[in-house]
Write an enzyme that holds these catalytic residues in place. Structure first.
Site, PDB file in Angstrom:
ATOM      1  N   SER A  35      40.311  50.221  47.113  1.00 32.51           N
ATOM      2  CA  SER A  35      40.560  49.216  48.162  1.00 32.51           C
ATOM      3  C   SER A  35      41.378  49.790  49.311  1.00 32.51           C
ATOM      4  O   SER A  35      42.453  50.356  49.106  1.00 32.51           O
ATOM      5  CB  SER A  35      41.309  48.019  47.571  1.00 32.51           C
ATOM      6  OG  SER A  35      40.516  47.352  46.643  1.00 32.51           O
ATOM      7  N   HIS A  66      35.650  47.545  50.627  1.00 30.47           N
ATOM      8  CA  HIS A  66      34.735  48.385  49.846  1.00 30.47           C
ATOM      9  C   HIS A  66      33.370  48.369  50.541  1.00 30.47           C
ATOM     10  O   HIS A  66      32.539  47.508  50.257  1.00 30.47           O
ATOM     11  CB  HIS A  66      34.597  47.860  48.412  1.00 30.47           C
ATOM     12  CG  HIS A  66      35.839  48.008  47.595  1.00 30.47           C
ATOM     13  ND1 HIS A  66      36.027  49.059  46.723  1.00 30.47           N
ATOM     14  CD2 HIS A  66      36.949  47.241  47.523  1.00 30.47           C
ATOM     15  CE1 HIS A  66      37.220  48.918  46.136  1.00 30.47           C
ATOM     16  NE2 HIS A  66      37.794  47.831  46.619  1.00 30.47           N
ATOM     17  N   HIS A  88      33.493  45.984  40.679  1.00 27.12           N
ATOM     18  CA  HIS A  88      34.532  45.626  39.727  1.00 27.12           C
ATOM     19  C   HIS A  88      33.975  44.676  38.664  1.00 27.12           C
ATOM     20  O   HIS A  88      33.049  43.902  38.923  1.00 27.12           O
ATOM     21  CB  HIS A  88      35.708  44.926  40.430  1.00 27.12           C
ATOM     22  CG  HIS A  88      36.330  45.714  41.524  1.00 27.12           C
ATOM     23  ND1 HIS A  88      35.777  45.783  42.790  1.00 27.12           N
ATOM     24  CD2 HIS A  88      37.452  46.483  41.562  1.00 27.12           C
ATOM     25  CE1 HIS A  88      36.546  46.551  43.563  1.00 27.12           C
ATOM     26  NE2 HIS A  88      37.559  46.988  42.840  1.00 27.12           N
ATOM     27  N   TYR A  90      35.360  42.014  37.611  1.00 29.56           N
ATOM     28  CA  TYR A  90      35.574  40.615  37.986  1.00 29.56           C
ATOM     29  C   TYR A  90      34.516  40.088  38.949  1.00 29.56           C
ATOM     30  O   TYR A  90      34.411  38.866  39.155  1.00 29.56           O
ATOM     31  CB  TYR A  90      36.976  40.398  38.572  1.00 29.56           C
ATOM     32  CG  TYR A  90      37.280  41.130  39.863  1.00 29.56           C
ATOM     33  CD1 TYR A  90      36.739  40.729  41.079  1.00 29.56           C
ATOM     34  CD2 TYR A  90      38.142  42.221  39.868  1.00 29.56           C
ATOM     35  CE1 TYR A  90      37.027  41.392  42.254  1.00 29.56           C
ATOM     36  CE2 TYR A  90      38.436  42.892  41.035  1.00 29.56           C
ATOM     37  CZ  TYR A  90      37.881  42.486  42.229  1.00 29.56           C
ATOM     38  OH  TYR A  90      38.176  43.149  43.394  1.00 29.56           O
ATOM     39  N   GLU A  91      33.707  40.970  39.519  1.00 28.57           N
ATOM     40  CA  GLU A  91      32.633  40.515  40.396  1.00 28.57           C
ATOM     41  C   GLU A  91      31.447  39.959  39.611  1.00 28.57           C
ATOM     42  O   GLU A  91      30.506  39.442  40.209  1.00 28.57           O
ATOM     43  CB  GLU A  91      32.177  41.661  41.302  1.00 28.57           C
ATOM     44  CG  GLU A  91      33.221  42.091  42.330  1.00 28.57           C
ATOM     45  CD  GLU A  91      32.824  43.336  43.101  1.00 28.57           C
ATOM     46  OE1 GLU A  91      31.956  43.223  43.997  1.00 28.57           O
ATOM     47  OE2 GLU A  91      33.357  44.429  42.794  1.00 28.57           O
ATOM     48  N   ALA A 118      44.098  51.299  45.001  1.00 28.73           N
ATOM     49  CA  ALA A 118      45.323  50.669  45.492  1.00 28.73           C
ATOM     50  C   ALA A 118      45.892  49.861  44.334  1.00 28.73           C
ATOM     51  O   ALA A 118      45.152  49.154  43.644  1.00 28.73           O
ATOM     52  CB  ALA A 118      45.023  49.766  46.683  1.00 28.73           C
ATOM     53  N   MET A 219      42.889  46.667  39.042  1.00 29.15           N
ATOM     54  CA  MET A 219      41.733  45.996  38.435  1.00 29.15           C
ATOM     55  C   MET A 219      40.514  46.915  38.381  1.00 29.15           C
ATOM     56  O   MET A 219      39.381  46.443  38.448  1.00 29.15           O
ATOM     57  CB  MET A 219      41.402  44.728  39.232  1.00 29.15           C
ATOM     58  CG  MET A 219      42.542  43.743  39.354  1.00 29.15           C
ATOM     59  SD  MET A 219      42.149  42.379  40.475  1.00 29.15           S
ATOM     60  CE  MET A 219      43.768  41.585  40.612  1.00 29.15           C
ATOM     61  N   SER A 220      40.735  48.215  38.293  1.00 24.24           N
ATOM     62  CA  SER A 220      39.613  49.161  38.329  1.00 24.24           C
ATOM     63  C   SER A 220      39.996  50.442  37.606  1.00 24.24           C
ATOM     64  O   SER A 220      40.965  50.499  36.856  1.00 24.24           O
ATOM     65  CB  SER A 220      39.243  49.468  39.791  1.00 24.24           C
ATOM     66  OG  SER A 220      40.298  50.201  40.416  1.00 24.24           O
ATOM     67  N   ASN A 243      52.141  47.519  47.065  1.00 19.73           N
ATOM     68  CA  ASN A 243      53.254  46.573  47.037  1.00 19.73           C
ATOM     69  C   ASN A 243      54.011  46.804  45.727  1.00 19.73           C
ATOM     70  O   ASN A 243      53.488  47.439  44.806  1.00 19.73           O
ATOM     71  CB  ASN A 243      52.764  45.124  47.123  1.00 19.73           C
ATOM     72  CG  ASN A 243      51.846  44.772  45.976  1.00 19.73           C
ATOM     73  OD1 ASN A 243      50.807  45.407  45.772  1.00 19.73           O
ATOM     74  ND2 ASN A 243      52.204  43.765  45.215  1.00 19.73           N
ATOM     75  N   HIS A 255      45.634  40.220  48.896  1.00 16.37           N
ATOM     76  CA  HIS A 255      44.660  41.296  49.124  1.00 16.37           C
ATOM     77  C   HIS A 255      44.840  41.882  50.516  1.00 16.37           C
ATOM     78  O   HIS A 255      44.630  43.079  50.728  1.00 16.37           O
ATOM     79  CB  HIS A 255      43.228  40.762  48.951  1.00 16.37           C
ATOM     80  CG  HIS A 255      42.188  41.848  48.982  1.00 16.37           C
ATOM     81  ND1 HIS A 255      42.154  42.883  48.080  1.00 16.37           N
ATOM     82  CD2 HIS A 255      41.147  42.067  49.840  1.00 16.37           C
ATOM     83  CE1 HIS A 255      41.140  43.687  48.353  1.00 16.37           C
ATOM     84  NE2 HIS A 255      40.510  43.212  49.414  1.00 16.37           N
TER      85      HIS A 255
END
Length: 282
Positions: A35, A66, A88, A90-91, A118, A219-220, A243, A255
Site C-alpha cells: 500500500s 494498489h 488481499h 479480505y477482498e 505498509a 493484512m498481507s 503509523n 487508510h
C-alpha cells in the site's frame, strides 16, 4: 466462511506462458509493492507493463494504492518482475488466489523475492516513516488453518512440510542494513504479524499483539512468504511503518494515513531496495 480453492497447475502455467509471450525479460528477482509504495515501480527501466486483469488467473487489486500491474524490466542491472500492488484475503479471494502471482513467479524462474508492505507500528520505539526489516512473522490466519499450502501437496512445487525457520534470508537482511546505513535511512528489525482485515485493530488487540511479540501489524505478506518458502526462494521482507499504535492513547488508524506515509516511505524504500540490488551482484 473462508473458501479453499484448489487451483490446477495448468492455470499457473497458462499465466506464466501468457507473460513470457509478452516480454523478452527473464526475471530472477520478484518484488511485491504494498500500500502506497507502487511508485517504486517507476524506477524500472525497459519496462513492459501488464494489468493484473489481463493475465489469466491473476486476482484483480481493488484497494486504493494498489494499481494492479505487473512491471517487467531491469533495476540496478537485474531483470525483475514487480507486482505494483497485490490482492488481499479480505477482498474475498481464496488464500490460494491471493498467492497465485508468487507461484507464477516460481514458474518464471524467480529465485529471490522482495516483499514490501505498509504496516502499523506496535513497537513503541518505532516512528512513522521508519523501515522495519522482517526477521520473522506470526501468521494468525495460517495458524487458524487459512494456509496457502492447505490441500494435496505437489512435490514439484515444494515439500509437504516446508521449514520456515529461516525464510527471511539473513544475508539479504544484512545487505539491507548496509544499504540503509549508507543512505541514512532509519531501519529496525522485527516481527510482522498478519491479521485478516479489513477492520483495523482495537486497543485490546494491539495490547495482545504486543504481548505475543509482534513489532508491526498488517493484512498481507505472510501468505506470499509461505509460498515463496515452499518454493525455495530467498526472501527479503520490508515493512514501511505508516503509523504507531499505542493502546493507552489510541488514535484510530486510517487508510489515508497509510497512503500519506507512502510519500515519505517511497524514497526510503527505493534507496534501500536499490542498495540491496547493487550489493547483490549478478
Amino acid at each position: 466462511m473462508w473458501v479453499h480453492e484448489a487451483i490446477p497447475r495448468a492455470e499457473y502455467e497458462a499465466a506464466a506462458a501468457w507473460i513470457r509471450e509478452r516480454t523478452a525479460h527473464r526475471p530472477r528477482i520478484g518484488i511485491v509493492l504494498g500500500s502506497g509504495l507502487a511508485a517504486l515501480a517507476e524506477a524500472v527501466s525497459e519496462a513492459d507493463r501488464m494489468a493484473f486483469t489481463e493475465i489469466p488467473g491473476f486476482p484483480a487489486a481493488t484497494v486504493e494504492g494498489h494499481p494492479g500491474q505487473v512491471v517487467m524490466g531491469r533495476l540496478e542491472g537485474h531483470p525483475v518482475m514487480v507486482l505494483q500492488g497485490r490482492a488481499h484475503f479480505y477482498e474475498g479471494y481464496s488464500i490460494q488466489r491471493v498467492t497465485f502471482p508468487i507461484r507464477v513467479m516460481q514458474l518464471l524462474g524467480i529465485r529471490t523475492l522482495i516483499v514490501t508492505n505498509a504496516a502499523g507500528g506496535l513497537n513503541p520505539a518505532f516512528r512513522p516513516g521508519d523501515l522495519m526489516l522482517i526477521r520473522d512473522h506470526i501468521g494468525l490466519l495460517g495458524m487458524a488453518g487459512v494456509n496457502p499450502l492447505r490441500g494435496p501437496n505437489e512435490a514439484a512445487w515444494g515439500p509437504r512440510f516446508p521449514d520456515l525457520s529461516q525464510v527471511y534470508d539473513p544475508t539479504l537482511r544484512a545487505l539491507a542494513r548496509a544499504a540503509a546505513e549508507a543512505e541514512g535511512v532509519p531501519v529496525h528489525e522485527g516481527v510482522y504479524v498478519m491479521l485478516g482485515g479489513p477492520s483495523f485493530e482495537t486497543p485490546a488487540e494491539v495490547r495482545f499483539l504486543r504481548l505475543i511479540g509482534a513489532d508491526a501489524v498488517g493484512m498481507s505478506t505472510v501468505p506470499e512468504v509461505i509460498v515463496a518458502g515452499h518454493a525455495g526462494m530467498r526472501v527479503l521482507g520490508l515493512s514501511g511503518i505508516s503509523n504507531v499504535l499505542n493502546p493507552e492513547a489510541f488514535h484510530p488508524p486510517r487508510h489515508e494515513e497509510v497512503l500519506e506515509a507512502g510519500r515519505i516511505l517511497v524514497p526510503r524504500m527505493q534507496a534501500v531496495l536499490r542498495g540491496v540490488l547493487r550489493r547483490l551482484g549478478p
